[in-house]
Write an enzyme that holds these catalytic residues in place. Sequence first.
Site, PDB file in Angstrom:
ATOM      1  N   GLU A 422       2.591 -13.948  -5.481  1.00 14.27           N
ATOM      2  CA  GLU A 422       4.034 -13.889  -5.630  1.00 14.27           C
ATOM      3  C   GLU A 422       4.899 -13.643  -4.130  1.00 14.27           C
ATOM      4  O   GLU A 422       5.973 -13.407  -3.957  1.00 14.27           O
ATOM      5  CB  GLU A 422       4.536 -12.808  -6.398  1.00 14.27           C
ATOM      6  CG  GLU A 422       4.044 -12.965  -7.932  1.00 14.27           C
ATOM      7  CD  GLU A 422       4.740 -11.973  -9.026  1.00 14.27           C
ATOM      8  OE1 GLU A 422       4.700 -12.380  -9.931  1.00 14.27           O
ATOM      9  OE2 GLU A 422       5.279 -11.279  -8.515  1.00 14.27           O
ATOM     10  N   ASN A 423       3.776 -13.876  -3.109  1.00  9.81           N
ATOM     11  CA  ASN A 423       4.712 -13.490  -1.843  1.00  9.81           C
ATOM     12  C   ASN A 423       5.298 -14.793  -1.355  1.00  9.81           C
ATOM     13  O   ASN A 423       6.252 -14.640  -0.695  1.00  9.81           O
ATOM     14  CB  ASN A 423       3.709 -13.170  -0.783  1.00  9.81           C
ATOM     15  CG  ASN A 423       2.891 -11.907  -1.125  1.00  9.81           C
ATOM     16  OD1 ASN A 423       3.339 -11.240  -1.923  1.00  9.81           O
ATOM     17  ND2 ASN A 423       1.606 -11.583  -0.547  1.00  9.81           N
TER      18      ASN A 423
END
Length: 816
Positions: A422-423
């Site tokens: 999710e970065n």
Amino acid sequence: MIHQTLHDGWQLTAVSGDVPATVAGRSVRAEVPGSTHLDLLAAGLIADPYLDRVETDLTWMHRADWRYALAFEADAPGADERVELVFDGLDTVATIELNGELLGSTRNMHRGYRFDVRGSLRGGANELVVSFRSALAHAEEVEAELGRRDHAYPHPFNMIRKMACSFGWDWGPDLQTAGIWKPVRLERWHSARLASTRPLVTVDPDGTGRVEVHVDVERAGTAGLELLAAVGGQETRVPVDGDTGVATVLVPEADLWWPVGYGAQPRYDLSVALLADGEAVDASEHRIGFRTITVDTTPDEIGTPFTFVVNGRPVFVKGANWIPDDHFLTRITRDRLARRVDQAVDANLNLLRIWGGGIYETDDFYDVCDERGVLVWQDFPFACGSYAEEEPLRGEVEAEARENVARLVARPSLALWNGNNENLWGFADWGWAEQLAGRTWGLGYYTELLPSIVAELDPTRHYSPGSPYSPGDVHPNDPDHGTRHEWEVWNRVDYTHYLDHVPRFCSEFGFQGPPTWSTLTDWVHDEPLTPTSPSFLNHQKADDGNGKLDRGLAAHLPVPEDFADWHWATQLNQARAVSFGVEHFRSWWPRTAGAVVWQLNDCWPATSWAAVDGDERRKPLWYALRHAFAPRLLTVQPRDGRLVVVVVNDHDDDWSGELVLERRSFTGAVLAASRIDFAVRGRSTALLEPAAPLVTAADPEAEVLVATTGDVRAVHLFAEDRDLSYDPAPLSARVETVPGGYRVDVRAASFARDVAVLADRVAPDAVVEEMLVPMLAGESRSFLVRTDAVLDDPSALAGPLVLRCANALGAPVVRS
């Protein structure tokens, strides 16, 4: 090579911090591998951190510093002998001293360390000291030095190479472990040793198995070195010049390793020996499997697919996300991992995704997955935060990645390397760019450093920069490209909104529910026990978690006031929500090529997204996953404003037969019926369109559409449960004693939805073989309960809090 394990006799002492008087100044026996929490617990100095609100009583441990000390005997180093002290894992910020001499320091939980001790090891008595300082204090110092980078949750976990969820997550405790968490030993050797062994295993187009064994060696002399590799009755012997070597072994007509559900999992023994002047001086053993694996991302008319291809065959991924199976990692045994992976296989899963806020898993984990044919998606340990790319972090990231890629390269189950969790999405949507003001945030790791390491050390596998990830100039969570996480459901909208998107591959989606009753009441002792009682809330870590549970429930069922009913209703709604998503995604194969549920397991007893709770018990969600991921599935789905029956065939064999469609009243009357012949090729789907009278209810509150072929059934209701005219008490039952437990024979007088036997309420070890079964009026069904308990009153298994269905939670209106 001589190994001397250094595990017995350690003593642990707190040396600084706001340490309680009961702990300060005391030395206790330390278990190695282990952790400070477990040693204090064993010594009776703290209560179990998972119990009630004990977690909050232990926040002093976040800033405590610790000393591990060991007195041991050893022989003095020989004149031509190398002696090294090896730590496979230290958690996390440590200094190591041997006989008062500083050997070095560590600040990375995800890698091992090796120290030359020829100058400090004595013959006879020795003292080894490992001093740990607060990981939180270190992370805060690095943050002050490099500048803050945004991250989820309060602590700067992104400033230290430590298991991120050790600092707490929305399903786990904030305990911040410390200790010697992997084995420690002395290694003695002459001439040379194998510093790294990397077998690259592939299959040639003609079916020949190919093993390229790459080794790095460390020399301690001038002896001539050779590498001997043997597998499947074939062997190769080659000279080693310098500090690297490659030996290629070919195995004709190799038996192929397949994912579960696609074939067998044959494995071969690979032996690798390092010879010095013809004598073996070091060796390694591996269990390998011959297969090819990649991910098809060739652009098509829709966008960018993300389809796993094993041995040339596309695979629909039926997966779940995996978190560390216990917050205290050293309690996780091979047997426990085998039980958990067996639960995954029994739920018809074929892939586990090791999520980036945890760890690189142990060899035991991959062994179990190799044996059972469960594919492994491996995240690098980056999650939900922006990560500085400067020192002191960059060198640690490179070192850990190199070590672990080399360690895992031979695993047939390992299917994918993934850069982060999710970065990329965080940078796009969560305000990171403004906060960073041009500072590094990890992009160089995901698009340069990590893919270059994978390309160098493991060119046999696909690398993806992140999850979610979309290639090119599109949003990282675009449904038409690559991988997608679906969190609008759970966070903001009802689960029926899974229908809003048809992703190419959904690598995260899920819904919460509480643990089983026995697990909950073993660990939470509030009186009264309610959704808002203090200890219950301490085991609910999600932001507004209970509010989301109630809002998600209210769209479908009333929100009960009684806690036992609320517990059952929220568990049921979790199961319904996730299976709704799974069936939607499966109905779109091959456009959608995978569904990876968040999450399979729990690390402690919590209200969470898990299908198996922290005490290893199956929640109702587990049974829902087994149904929704069944190899052959019927599911009623909307298409272009109409209802269709999608026939999903995840077998190699074609599937044909007669589909029986009936619109029935809850009391059993057949109101409309038809039969449709169908034929579905292996590993494919087909859409069957019922005639209008079957999908048009005369009385939507009291009718059900039933689709059946053979032993496969689907039901479709025409309104939400809260609006249905259920018989609130449609079931009668009797209980019989059988070998290994009890049989609950159930009969439905009226349609009963999601019939379940919550057997652990009667006996904590009890497991029912089936659950969440729809029963039509007049049907009978037996539920087998396995337990070692001898019940004084077996009829309790048919009691009102044990034998449940959805009906009693809905509107209590009896229709004739």
